[in-house]
Design a protein around this motif. Structure first.
Motif, PDB file in Angstrom:
ATOM      1  N   ASP A 111       0.825  -1.214   0.000  1.00 59.54           N
ATOM      2  CA  ASP A 111       0.000   0.000   0.000  1.00 59.54           C
ATOM      3  C   ASP A 111       0.858   1.263   0.000  1.00 59.54           C
ATOM      4  O   ASP A 111       0.519   2.249  -0.667  1.00 59.54           O
ATOM      5  N   THR A 112       1.962   1.229   0.732  1.00 58.85           N
ATOM      6  CA  THR A 112       2.850   2.403   0.731  1.00 58.85           C
ATOM      7  C   THR A 112       3.395   2.649  -0.683  1.00 58.85           C
ATOM      8  O   THR A 112       3.410   3.789  -1.164  1.00 58.85           O
ATOM      9  N   VAL A 113       3.806   1.584  -1.355  1.00 59.33           N
ATOM     10  CA  VAL A 113       4.332   1.735  -2.722  1.00 59.33           C
ATOM     11  C   VAL A 113       3.206   2.228  -3.642  1.00 59.33           C
ATOM     12  O   VAL A 113       3.401   3.164  -4.426  1.00 59.33           O
ATOM     13  N   MET A 114       2.034   1.624  -3.497  1.00 58.95           N
ATOM     14  CA  MET A 114       0.911   2.008  -4.374  1.00 58.95           C
ATOM     15  C   MET A 114       0.489   3.460  -4.130  1.00 58.95           C
ATOM     16  O   MET A 114       0.344   4.243  -5.082  1.00 58.95           O
ATOM     17  N   TYR A 115       0.320   3.840  -2.885  1.00 53.70           N
ATOM     18  CA  TYR A 115      -0.095   5.218  -2.574  1.00 53.70           C
ATOM     19  C   TYR A 115       0.962   6.225  -3.043  1.00 53.70           C
ATOM     20  O   TYR A 115       0.640   7.310  -3.524  1.00 53.70           O
ATOM     21  N   THR A 116       2.240   5.858  -2.872  1.00 55.06           N
ATOM     22  CA  THR A 116       3.303   6.796  -3.261  1.00 55.06           C
ATOM     23  C   THR A 116       3.339   6.958  -4.778  1.00 55.06           C
ATOM     24  O   THR A 116       3.452   8.077  -5.286  1.00 55.06           O
ATOM     25  N   LEU A 117       3.240   5.844  -5.498  1.00 49.03           N
ATOM     26  CA  LEU A 117       3.256   5.945  -6.970  1.00 49.03           C
ATOM     27  C   LEU A 117       2.033   6.696  -7.477  1.00 49.03           C
ATOM     28  O   LEU A 117       2.098   7.374  -8.500  1.00 49.03           O
ATOM     29  N   ALA A 118       0.927   6.577  -6.756  1.00 50.17           N
ATOM     30  CA  ALA A 118      -0.296   7.272  -7.178  1.00 50.17           C
ATOM     31  C   ALA A 118      -0.295   8.731  -6.716  1.00 50.17           C
ATOM     32  O   ALA A 118      -1.174   9.507  -7.086  1.00 50.17           O
ATOM     33  N   GLY A 119       0.694   9.082  -5.872  1.00 52.88           N
ATOM     34  CA  GLY A 119       0.776  10.462  -5.373  1.00 52.88           C
ATOM     35  C   GLY A 119      -0.280  10.786  -4.333  1.00 52.88           C
ATOM     36  O   GLY A 119      -0.619  11.957  -4.128  1.00 52.88           O
ATOM     37  N   VAL A 120      -0.810   9.752  -3.652  1.00 54.96           N
ATOM     38  CA  VAL A 120      -1.852  10.012  -2.642  1.00 54.96           C
ATOM     39  C   VAL A 120      -1.373   9.635  -1.241  1.00 54.96           C
ATOM     40  O   VAL A 120      -2.167   9.586  -0.301  1.00 54.96           O
ATOM     41  N   LEU A 152      -2.460  -5.779  -8.882  1.00 50.12           N
ATOM     42  CA  LEU A 152      -2.428  -5.151 -10.212  1.00 50.12           C
ATOM     43  C   LEU A 152      -3.714  -4.377 -10.465  1.00 50.12           C
ATOM     44  O   LEU A 152      -3.700  -3.273 -11.011  1.00 50.12           O
ATOM     45  N   ASP A 153      -4.836  -4.960 -10.033  1.00 50.75           N
ATOM     46  CA  ASP A 153      -6.127  -4.314 -10.236  1.00 50.75           C
ATOM     47  C   ASP A 153      -6.242  -3.026  -9.408  1.00 50.75           C
ATOM     48  O   ASP A 153      -6.674  -1.980  -9.913  1.00 50.75           O
ATOM     49  N   LEU A 154      -5.813  -3.095  -8.145  1.00 56.53           N
ATOM     50  CA  LEU A 154      -5.883  -1.891  -7.292  1.00 56.53           C
ATOM     51  C   LEU A 154      -4.987  -0.788  -7.864  1.00 56.53           C
ATOM     52  O   LEU A 154      -5.388   0.382  -7.934  1.00 56.53           O
ATOM     53  N   ALA A 155      -3.780  -1.163  -8.291  1.00 57.60           N
ATOM     54  CA  ALA A 155      -2.852  -0.173  -8.845  1.00 57.60           C
ATOM     55  C   ALA A 155      -3.474   0.476 -10.084  1.00 57.60           C
ATOM     56  O   ALA A 155      -3.366   1.690 -10.281  1.00 57.60           O
ATOM     57  N   ASP A 156      -4.150  -0.335 -10.875  1.00 59.21           N
ATOM     58  CA  ASP A 156      -4.811   0.170 -12.077  1.00 59.21           C
ATOM     59  C   ASP A 156      -5.908   1.176 -11.697  1.00 59.21           C
ATOM     60  O   ASP A 156      -6.034   2.244 -12.301  1.00 59.21           O
ATOM     61  N   ARG A 157      -6.667   0.847 -10.664  1.00 64.55           N
ATOM     62  CA  ARG A 157      -7.730   1.764 -10.215  1.00 64.55           C
ATOM     63  C   ARG A 157      -7.150   3.100  -9.744  1.00 64.55           C
ATOM     64  O   ARG A 157      -7.803   4.127  -9.808  1.00 64.55           O
ATOM     65  N   ARG A 205       0.612   3.144 -13.914  1.00 65.79           N
ATOM     66  CA  ARG A 205       0.838   2.431 -15.173  1.00 65.79           C
ATOM     67  C   ARG A 205       2.035   1.496 -15.113  1.00 65.79           C
ATOM     68  O   ARG A 205       2.324   0.788 -16.061  1.00 65.79           O
ATOM     69  N   HIS A 206       2.739   1.501 -13.984  1.00 64.11           N
ATOM     70  CA  HIS A 206       3.854   0.563 -13.815  1.00 64.11           C
ATOM     71  C   HIS A 206       3.382  -0.671 -13.048  1.00 64.11           C
ATOM     72  O   HIS A 206       2.332  -0.640 -12.405  1.00 64.11           O
ATOM     73  N   THR A 207       4.200  -1.728 -13.120  1.00 64.79           N
ATOM     74  CA  THR A 207       3.792  -3.004 -12.528  1.00 64.79           C
ATOM     75  C   THR A 207       4.269  -3.123 -11.080  1.00 64.79           C
ATOM     76  O   THR A 207       5.471  -3.043 -10.815  1.00 64.79           O
ATOM     77  N   ILE A 208       3.322  -3.317 -10.183  1.00 67.38           N
ATOM     78  CA  ILE A 208       3.658  -3.568  -8.782  1.00 67.38           C
ATOM     79  C   ILE A 208       3.203  -4.995  -8.468  1.00 67.38           C
ATOM     80  O   ILE A 208       2.039  -5.343  -8.712  1.00 67.38           O
ATOM     81  N   LEU A 209       4.109  -5.806  -7.950  1.00 67.33           N
ATOM     82  CA  LEU A 209       3.757  -7.193  -7.632  1.00 67.33           C
ATOM     83  C   LEU A 209       4.222  -7.557  -6.229  1.00 67.33           C
ATOM     84  O   LEU A 209       5.323  -7.160  -5.812  1.00 67.33           O
ATOM     85  N   PRO A 210       3.410  -8.337  -5.526  1.00 63.30           N
ATOM     86  CA  PRO A 210       3.899  -8.864  -4.249  1.00 63.30           C
ATOM     87  C   PRO A 210       4.953  -9.934  -4.519  1.00 63.30           C
ATOM     88  O   PRO A 210       4.930 -10.565  -5.577  1.00 63.30           O
ATOM     89  N   MET A 211       5.857 -10.129  -3.589  1.00 65.65           N
ATOM     90  CA  MET A 211       6.916 -11.145  -3.776  1.00 65.65           C
ATOM     91  C   MET A 211       6.350 -12.552  -3.794  1.00 65.65           C
ATOM     92  O   MET A 211       6.971 -13.467  -4.321  1.00 65.65           O
TER      93      MET A 211
END
Ligand code: GDP
Length: 318
Positions: free
Chosen positions: A49-58, A115-120, A124-130
């Motif tokens: 979530d930290t990576v996703m929120y940061t990439l989304a700027g939120v 991937l779906d949450l990041a898309d929402r 546009r970059h790929t975030i994957l769990p390990m």
């Protein structure tokens, strides 16, 4: 393809820089899930979530977790009703946990949900769990002469990293299932792996503990570069330096380099640690000295650019 290995804050700061300078399709961010845990029926994935929120700027600009402009109605009501309030769940953040739970409940793997949450969020970059299966970091501790073991969030949030650590264990790592999308990337053409300046013990070690990732990295034909999370002998944020001391290591970039050993081919160290350059180079590792303090997105992008230039040089000599 550049593959970045990331935890939360330090990982997200470099990931946002890499995402700014690389086109979508040329970057995959593989995120630690050892911090994940089950809470109030949700699977909480703090680093994703930290990576996703940061990439989304939120993301929240100060805390290193959660959303900017968050409201706390849910949490206040939970507290009023006597529910567990040691882990903060903001109203906006909660929406993500609800959507994730719903999708996991339908049987979707965590990677697909991610991937779906990041898309929402318009990423546009790929975030994957390990891993698509649970891996849970367990912190071995020593409290008043007594050995113990804590779930990661108990140690990190509830006990605010106070207990002295003696080691870590990554439950579930041995049988961890790498997401199909990551397996495909690992079989394909990778130009470099960048280990973000994340906590070596609880953010990067769990990723290394996934057997398929470890085997892939061991047999590499591409360079692995790491950016030091220790700057001037201290951690920019979080317990990395405290953990090093408790594990009998001097908190320094040199010790981090020794700790990673053969797993890293080249180092990016901070300009405040320039005096350590020779000693790290003695470990047979090329060193790039840079300003690694990513206090804003421009600095993240600047560092990412330098890291990628360094990777290119290394690839040419490999
Ligand atoms: P966590 O899971 O949220 O603790 O996140 P990480 O493991 O990704 O990040 C924590 C580490 O990132 C700490 O060891 C910090 O010292 C390091 N870190 C955070 N921000 C920066 C930065 O701007 N530059 C560098 N070099 N390290 C950073």
């Amino acid at each position: 393809m550049i593959v970045a290995l990331a935890g939360g804050v330090g990982g997200a700061r470099l990931a946002v820089g890499l995402a700014a300078v690389l086109p979508p399709g040329a970057l995959t961010i593989v995120v630690n899930t050892g911090d994940d845990f089950e809470h109030m029926g949700f699977t909480i994935c703090p680093d994703l979530d930290t990576v996703m929120y940061t990439l989304a700027g939120v993301n929240h600009p100060q805390t290193g977790w959660g959303r900017a402009g968050e409201t706390w109605n849910f949490m206040n009501e939970i507290r009023r009703l006597g529910g567990a309030d040691w882990f903060q769940l903001g109203d906006r953040d909660l929406a993500v946990h609800v959507l994730r739970r719903e999708a996991l409940h339908r049987g979707l793997p965590l990677s697909t949900v991610t991937l779906d949450l990041a898309d929402r969020f318009g990423i546009r970059h790929t975030i994957l769990p390990m891993s698509d299966t649970p891996v849970r970091t367990r912190v071995k501790t020593m409290v008043g002469g007594n050995k113990g073991e804590l779930a990661f969030q108990d140690y990190f949030v509830r006990l605010r990293c106070r207990p002295r650590v003696t080691g870590f264990r990554f439950a579930g790592a041995r049988s961890a299932r790498v997401p199909a999308a990551l397996a495909r990337i690992m079989r394909g053409c990778v130009d470099a792996v960048v280990i973000c300046p994340s906590n070596p013990f609880v953010s990067v070690a769990p990723i290394f503990a996934v057997p398929a990732i470890r085997t892939w990295l061991k047999a590499r034909t591409f360079p692995v570069l790491a950016v030091s999370p220790i700057v001037g002998g201290v951690a920019v944020k979080g317990p990395a330096a405290k953990m090093m001391r408790e594990l009998g290591l001097k908190p320094s970039t040199l010790e981090v380099a020794r700790h990673y050993g053969k797993r890293v081919d080249a180092w990016v160290i901070d300009q405040r640690d320039a005096h350590l350059r020779e000693r790290i180079a003695h470990l047979d590792k090329p060193v790039l000295v840079a300003d690694t303090l990513m206090t804003n997105a421009t600095k993240s992008a600047g560092l990412a650019q330098r890291v990628l230039g360094f990777a290119q040089q290394l690839k040419n000599v490999k």
